[in-house]
Enzyme design. Structure first.
Site, mmCIF file in Angstrom:
data_model
loop_
_atom_site.group_PDB
_atom_site.id
_atom_site.type_symbol
_atom_site.label_atom_id
_atom_site.label_comp_id
_atom_site.label_asym_id
_atom_site.label_seq_id
_atom_site.Cartn_x
_atom_site.Cartn_y
_atom_site.Cartn_z
ATOM 1 C CG HIS A 258 -85.571 6.370 24.514
ATOM 2 N ND1 HIS A 258 -85.414 5.642 25.603
ATOM 3 C CD2 HIS A 258 -86.782 6.489 24.072
ATOM 4 C CE1 HIS A 258 -86.678 4.869 25.605
ATOM 5 N NE2 HIS A 258 -87.395 5.294 24.789
ATOM 6 C CD GLU A 313 -92.621 9.132 19.064
ATOM 7 O OE1 GLU A 313 -92.939 8.759 17.964
ATOM 8 O OE2 GLU A 313 -92.949 8.996 20.069
#
Ligand code: COA
Length: 374
Positions: A258, A313
């Site tokens: 991320h 996700e």
């Protein structure tokens, strides 16, 4: 006076590509603490909100800063014009385009005035699930279903999508996903909404712009790619060899890493808890957890200096599959969730508005002249 050969002035002001690390505003809405893996809405940690709250309560919290225990937000009915605009689209349209079209039509017929209000934010957030569900039916040749005002947004969306009430577990899981996806600081779509609002444009235009930004694959994410990855791996026994091969080919593991989080993404932790409560994906979850353990270990060996942890996700894929949504609706379902955050930022922007107009460094040719110009 500058002559024909005068170069552009030297511009040595700091420049950060992608505005990375640049503070472009102040907010009281949410804290995204990447180093410590914390996401806090108006002071409350995301995990606590998901365990104890509803999307309606979280949306009110984001809009007003108040915790309204009785908050209820039902899906709104669509006007004939909005339904007609959805019927006009090709069935092959991207659901994000359909959602943007519906909001745009609503904006054109209601002309929400500037400055944006909490009422407008509620209206647009309540309209969006009805619009997406209507398009999902229209593209299959089915008629839209009118909303049931007794249902909350997540349950109401599933009802309008499927034509029957979802069981409590699925509705609650989607509501939890909506809470987790509701807000995340100055991401590209939220920033877009604020830039549009700062020109004193209306809330519908701001949300249409935000949807456009979220549609890009670098932002809207690809939980469906997590699904394909786990399908390919198939069993926990295959995981180590599959991951070694993928990393050796320079590929990225979907659902890991991320830009902001260096620690475990708190949204992934919250959604993992939700997924663990869903009986219908127990088998899938066993595989996901086993693969996650091995992936984290392999990523730590590959990049000892750059922590690569599970991102939102990874477990979004599990939850949305368990809810029974088709993978091509995953990105637009994310937009439904983010509606509360976008509109909260629109309201915050109008409260202390200043036109957002950064500068750009010119690196083109020096001043020159057309042949024969006088
Ligand atoms: N798998 C393997 N390696 C990864 C990785 C992943 N998921 N994510 C990052 N890396 C590696 C990169 O290859 C790079 O290595 P290098 O320095 O040897 O080239 C390093 O980590 C830094 O990558 P970078 O692209 O600068 O990180 P970023 O912060 O810009 O990227 C993401 C963030 C999310 C785009 C990235 O982690 C990614 O592509 N993840 C997979 C897709 C995904 O899950 N997206 C959903 C995000 S919510």
């Amino acid at each position: 006076m500058a002559d024909a050969t005068t170069p552009a002035p030297v511009d040595d002001r700091p420049y950060s590509p992608g505005l990375e690390g640049v503070i472009a505003g102040e907010t009281t809405i949410a804290l995204v603490d990447g180093n410590n893996g914390r996401l806090i809405y108006r002071g409350y940690p995301i995990g606590e909100l998901v365990r104890n709250g509803t999307y309606a309560q979280v949306a009110e919290l984001l809009w007003t800063g108040e915790w309204v225990a009785q908050a209820h937000l039902a899906c709104a009915p669509l006007s004939d014009r909005v339904i007609a605009s959805l019927r006009n689209l090709p069935a092959s349209s991207h659901p994000m385009d359909a959602l943007r079209t519906a909001i745009s039509t609503w904006g054109a017929e209601t002309s929400p005035p500037w400055p944006a209000t909490v009422e407008q934010a509620r209206a647009i957030t309540a309209l969006a699930p009805s619009a997406l569900a209507a398009f999902a039916r229209i593209r299959q040749g089915l008629d839209p279903i009118a909303p049931d005002p007794s249902l909350g947004l997540a349950a109401g969306f599933l009802y309008q999508l499927n034509g029957s009430r979802a069981d409590e577990g699925r509705a609650r899981a989607l509501d939890a996903y909506f809470m987790v996806g509701a807000e995340h600081g100055f991401n590209a779509s939220t920033f877009t909404a604020r830039v549009i609002t700062a020109t004193r444009s209306d809330i519908a235009s701001a949300v249409c712009g935000a949807i456009g930004a979220l549609k890009g694959p670098l932002h809207g994410g690809a939980p469906s790619e997590v699904v394909s990855q786990l399908h390919e791996i198939g069993t926990p026994e295959n995981a180590a060899a599959w991951i070694d091969d993928a990393l050796a080919r320079g590929e990225r593991l979907m659902g890991f890493g991320h830009r902001v989080y260096r620690a475990y993404d708190p949204r992934a932790a919250a959604l993992r808890e939700v997924a663990e409560g869903m009986g219908n994906i127990a088998e899938w979850l066993r595989l996901a957890v086993a693969v996650e353990d091995i992936a984290l270990q392999k990523l730590a060996e590959k990049s000892p200096d750059r922590p690569l942890k599970t991102n939102v996700e990874y477990y979004t894929a599990a939850v949305l599959q368990g809810v029974g949504l088709p993978p091509d609706l995953f990105p637009s379902t994310f937009a439904l969730a983010r509606m509360a955050g976008w509109t909260a930022h629109v309201i915050e922007q109008v409260a202390a508005n200043r036109l957002i107009r950064p500068d750009v460094r010119y690196i083109g040719p020096s001043e020159r002249h057309l042949p024969g110009a006088v």
